[in-house]
Structure formats: C-alpha cells, structure tokens
Design a protein around this motif. Structure first.
Motif, short mmCIF file in Angstrom:
data_model
loop_
_atom_site.label_atom_id
_atom_site.label_comp_id
_atom_site.label_asym_id
_atom_site.label_seq_id
_atom_site.Cartn_x
_atom_site.Cartn_y
_atom_site.Cartn_z
N THR A 1 47.25 30.71 45.49
CA THR A 1 48.47 31.21 45.20
C THR A 1 49.72 31.30 46.49
OG1 THR A 1 48.44 33.68 45.48
CG2 THR A 1 47.38 32.59 43.52
N PRO A 2 50.85 31.70 46.21
CA PRO A 2 51.77 31.60 47.55
C PRO A 2 51.22 32.84 48.46
CG PRO A 2 53.14 31.21 45.61
CD PRO A 2 51.67 31.55 45.08
N TRP A 3 50.46 33.89 47.89
CA TRP A 3 49.98 34.80 48.68
C TRP A 3 48.65 35.04 49.14
CZ3 TRP A 3 52.13 35.73 43.72
CH2 TRP A 3 51.09 36.01 42.81
N GLY A 4 47.64 33.93 48.67
CA GLY A 4 46.54 33.78 48.94
C GLY A 4 45.72 33.78 47.52
N VAL A 5 44.55 34.04 47.54
CA VAL A 5 43.66 33.66 46.20
C VAL A 5 44.01 34.82 45.27
CG1 VAL A 5 41.47 33.62 45.43
CG2 VAL A 5 41.72 32.79 47.76
N MET A 6 44.14 34.33 44.04
CA MET A 6 44.56 34.76 42.88
C MET A 6 43.38 35.78 42.42
SD MET A 6 46.58 35.57 40.00
CE MET A 6 47.46 34.11 39.58
N PRO A 7 43.91 37.25 42.38
CA PRO A 7 42.86 38.13 42.00
C PRO A 7 42.25 37.71 40.81
CG PRO A 7 44.84 39.23 42.35
CD PRO A 7 45.04 37.73 42.30
N VAL A 8 40.91 38.36 40.38
CA VAL A 8 39.96 38.10 39.13
C VAL A 8 40.30 39.45 38.59
CG1 VAL A 8 38.59 36.49 40.38
CG2 VAL A 8 37.86 38.82 40.28
N LEU A 9 40.00 39.31 37.14
CA LEU A 9 40.07 40.38 36.25
C LEU A 9 38.69 41.10 36.25
CD1 LEU A 9 42.37 38.77 33.79
CD2 LEU A 9 43.19 40.65 34.98
N ASP A 10 38.88 42.38 36.49
CA ASP A 10 37.33 43.07 36.38
C ASP A 10 37.73 44.36 35.71
OD1 ASP A 10 34.90 43.92 36.26
OD2 ASP A 10 34.66 44.10 38.45
N PRO A 11 37.38 44.70 34.42
CA PRO A 11 36.66 44.06 33.43
C PRO A 11 37.44 42.81 32.78
CG PRO A 11 37.40 46.08 32.42
CD PRO A 11 37.87 46.12 33.90
N CYS A 12 36.75 41.96 32.10
CA CYS A 12 37.23 40.84 31.45
C CYS A 12 36.57 40.28 30.43
CB CYS A 12 37.35 39.75 32.55
SG CYS A 12 38.40 38.35 31.89
N ASP A 13 36.93 39.89 29.17
CA ASP A 13 36.43 39.56 27.84
C ASP A 13 35.81 40.29 27.21
OD1 ASP A 13 37.03 36.68 28.31
OD2 ASP A 13 35.53 36.37 29.79
N SER A 14 34.80 40.95 27.70
CA SER A 14 34.02 41.83 26.85
C SER A 14 34.43 43.35 26.90
CB SER A 14 32.70 41.76 27.05
OG SER A 14 32.31 42.05 28.21
N ASP A 15 35.57 43.78 27.72
CA ASP A 15 35.87 45.17 28.17
C ASP A 15 37.43 45.01 28.59
OD1 ASP A 15 36.13 47.77 27.89
OD2 ASP A 15 34.63 48.06 29.54
N SER A 16 38.07 46.06 28.55
CA SER A 16 39.39 46.09 29.11
C SER A 16 39.48 47.28 30.02
CB SER A 16 40.39 45.92 28.15
OG SER A 16 40.50 46.94 27.31
N LEU A 17 40.73 47.37 30.93
CA LEU A 17 41.00 48.51 31.60
C LEU A 17 41.52 49.62 30.51
CD1 LEU A 17 41.43 50.23 34.24
CD2 LEU A 17 43.54 49.13 34.35
N GLY A 18 41.95 49.23 29.68
CA GLY A 18 42.91 49.98 28.65
C GLY A 18 41.43 51.12 27.84
N GLU A 19 40.59 50.07 27.60
CA GLU A 19 39.33 50.57 26.90
C GLU A 19 38.66 51.69 27.63
OE1 GLU A 19 37.42 47.61 24.03
OE2 GLU A 19 38.61 46.52 25.23
N GLN A 20 38.52 51.31 28.82
CA GLN A 20 37.66 51.94 29.86
C GLN A 20 38.67 53.51 30.07
OE1 GLN A 20 37.43 49.81 33.54
NE2 GLN A 20 35.50 48.79 32.69
N ILE A 21 39.60 53.39 30.11
CA ILE A 21 40.55 54.66 30.28
C ILE A 21 40.42 55.37 29.16
CG2 ILE A 21 42.95 55.69 30.51
CD1 ILE A 21 43.67 53.26 32.15
N GLN A 22 40.60 55.00 27.79
CA GLN A 22 40.43 55.40 26.66
C GLN A 22 38.85 56.04 26.62
OE1 GLN A 22 42.70 56.01 23.56
NE2 GLN A 22 41.39 57.66 24.34
N ARG A 23 37.95 55.45 26.91
CA ARG A 23 36.65 56.21 26.79
C ARG A 23 36.56 57.27 27.80
NH1 ARG A 23 34.93 50.55 26.76
NH2 ARG A 23 34.28 50.51 28.85
N ALA A 24 37.24 57.21 29.13
CA ALA A 24 36.94 58.09 29.95
C ALA A 24 37.81 59.52 29.61
CB ALA A 24 37.66 57.57 31.48
N LEU A 25 38.84 59.08 28.86
CA LEU A 25 40.00 60.37 28.50
C LEU A 25 40.02 60.16 26.69
CD1 LEU A 25 42.97 59.27 30.90
CD2 LEU A 25 40.89 61.04 30.98
N PRO A 26 38.94 60.58 26.12
CA PRO A 26 38.84 60.72 24.64
C PRO A 26 39.66 61.64 24.06
CG PRO A 26 36.86 62.17 25.56
CD PRO A 26 37.43 61.24 26.83
N ALA A 27 40.24 62.65 24.63
CA ALA A 27 41.29 63.60 23.94
C ALA A 27 42.98 63.10 24.63
CB ALA A 27 41.05 65.07 24.65
#
Length: 237
Positions: free
Chosen positions: A120-146
C-alpha cells in the motif's frame, strides 16, 4: 444527552465535534489524560496533538476511559484501536454495565510477516485478526456480557459517518449489528441525527465479521479512486 467517546484519534474527533454541534455533552476518554495533553507531535496517522483540538472545541471534558464511560448516561462510542480494544474495555467493564457501546474499531494487526503481502502507499496492508470465524465486535461482547455492544460506523471513514451528505447527497448505506434490538435502534437514531437516511439492520453481532472484513475492500476502492478520496456504498434493493 451525556455521551462518552473513547479515544482521541481522528475518527474519535469527528464524533466529538459532531456530537457537540448537535448539543450533546461529550466526555472523552483516553488512557492517560496527562500524557495525551503533553503530546506535541502528530500521531501515526498524522493527526495533530489533541490539546490543539481541545483548544478549538472548548467545553469538552477529558477523562480516563473509565471516568468518561461512567459520565455517560447510556451511550458510549468506542474509538480505541482494535489491537487494544478488548483489554482496555474489559478494564472498565463496571462503568459500561447496562450501557450501549457502539464499536467501530477494525482488528488490524500491523506489519504482518506473511507470505503474500499487499503493498500500500504506507507499507504492507495490515491483516485482520480475528477474521472469518470471529470478530472484534463479538470478542468485545463476550468480554462485556452486561454491555449492549453494537457494531456500526466501521464500513466508512468517520468524517463521512458524521457527515453522510458530503458524499452523493447522503444516498448511501450504513449498517448496524448487535444482540440487543433496542441498542441497535439507539445506534440507528444517532446515525439519523448525523444525517443518514439508509441504515440497514444486519441483526446479531455475528454480522460484525462481515463489516470488519469489508475494511480490505474499502481500502482497495480507496486506492482505485485515489488515496484520500471519500466515497460511499449503497445497497440497492
């Protein structure tokens, strides 16, 4: 309404300024307010020191993440970078209990050592982690069930999220996803106040996977149009 915005980067600033313009009382959260105010150099994205932004927007309160979340009366916007979001939000779980947390972070892992890098113009494109079988949104919801987590804003530059009519007169689509229908409606209502007329409810938080993975296509379109060009996407029914 008292709304907390967690983060002081360019995206968070777009929301802070717009919310103030709309008459909300905004409480901004950062890891260390003293260190944030002491910075004199731009951040990694070239955004100037936050103290300069505060000078241009008087009346905004700067707190720790926890104190900002506690000051809100029900709505918190997460602008913490994706790599650190789960840990930072987990640490203030008590202050987020019962509240709606709108998350627009992308789970980027920078400078990846991978077999087929994407230049990319600023270097290598970052990778998504998690990806496919999970998401950051889901991780946050699991960490904050209330907490009622809603994934939104993530498919667009935040300057455009708060001013959709700047692109095509506003004729493009925004998405929301989360387990709580009332929280999704709260996010939709905020988007409507920003000027959005087409908000598509994707249902449960699992749809955050698709929104986060779209980040790569968003980047590819941006490169094709010219770096820095803002654009929208439209779901045609």
């Amino acid at each position: 309404m008292k709304i907390a915005v967690l983060g002081t980067g360019g995206g968070a600033r777009a929301h802070i300024a717009k919310l103030v313009e709309l008459g909300h009382e905004v409480h901004v959260g950062t890891r260390d307010p003293r260190a944030t105010l002491a910075r004199t150099e731009p951040d990694m994205m070239g955004t100037g020191p936050f103290k300069e932004f505060l000078a241009e927007h008087p009346g905004i309160a700067l707190h720790t993440f926890g104190d900002a979340a506690a000051a809100s009366d029900g709505l918190v916007i997460n602008g913490i970078d994706g790599h650190n979001a789960v840990a930072a939000l987990s640490a203030i779980g008590d202050q987020l209990t019962g509240k709606t947390l709108i998350d627009y972070a992308v789970p980027y892992r920078y400078n990846p050592d991978i077999e087929h890098p994407w230049p990319t113009p600023w270097g290598v494109m970052p990778v998504l982690d998690p990806c496919d079988s999970d998401s950051l949104g889901e991780q946050i919801q699991r960490a904050l069930p209330a907490t009622k987590v809603v994934k939104a804003f993530v498919t667009q530059e935040q300057d455009t999220v708060v001013n959709p009519k700047a692109i095509g007169g506003g004729d493009h689509t925004m998405f929301v996803a989360g387990e709580d229908a009332d929280a999704r409606q709260q996010a939709t209502d905020l988007l409507t106040s920003y000027g959005w007329s087409d908000v598509l409810d994707l249902g449960g938080i699992v749809a955050a996977r698709g929104m986060e993975m779209y980040a790569h296509l968003h980047g590819a379109i941006g490169f094709a149009l010219g770096f820095g060009t803002h654009f929208g996407i439209k779901v045609v029914r």
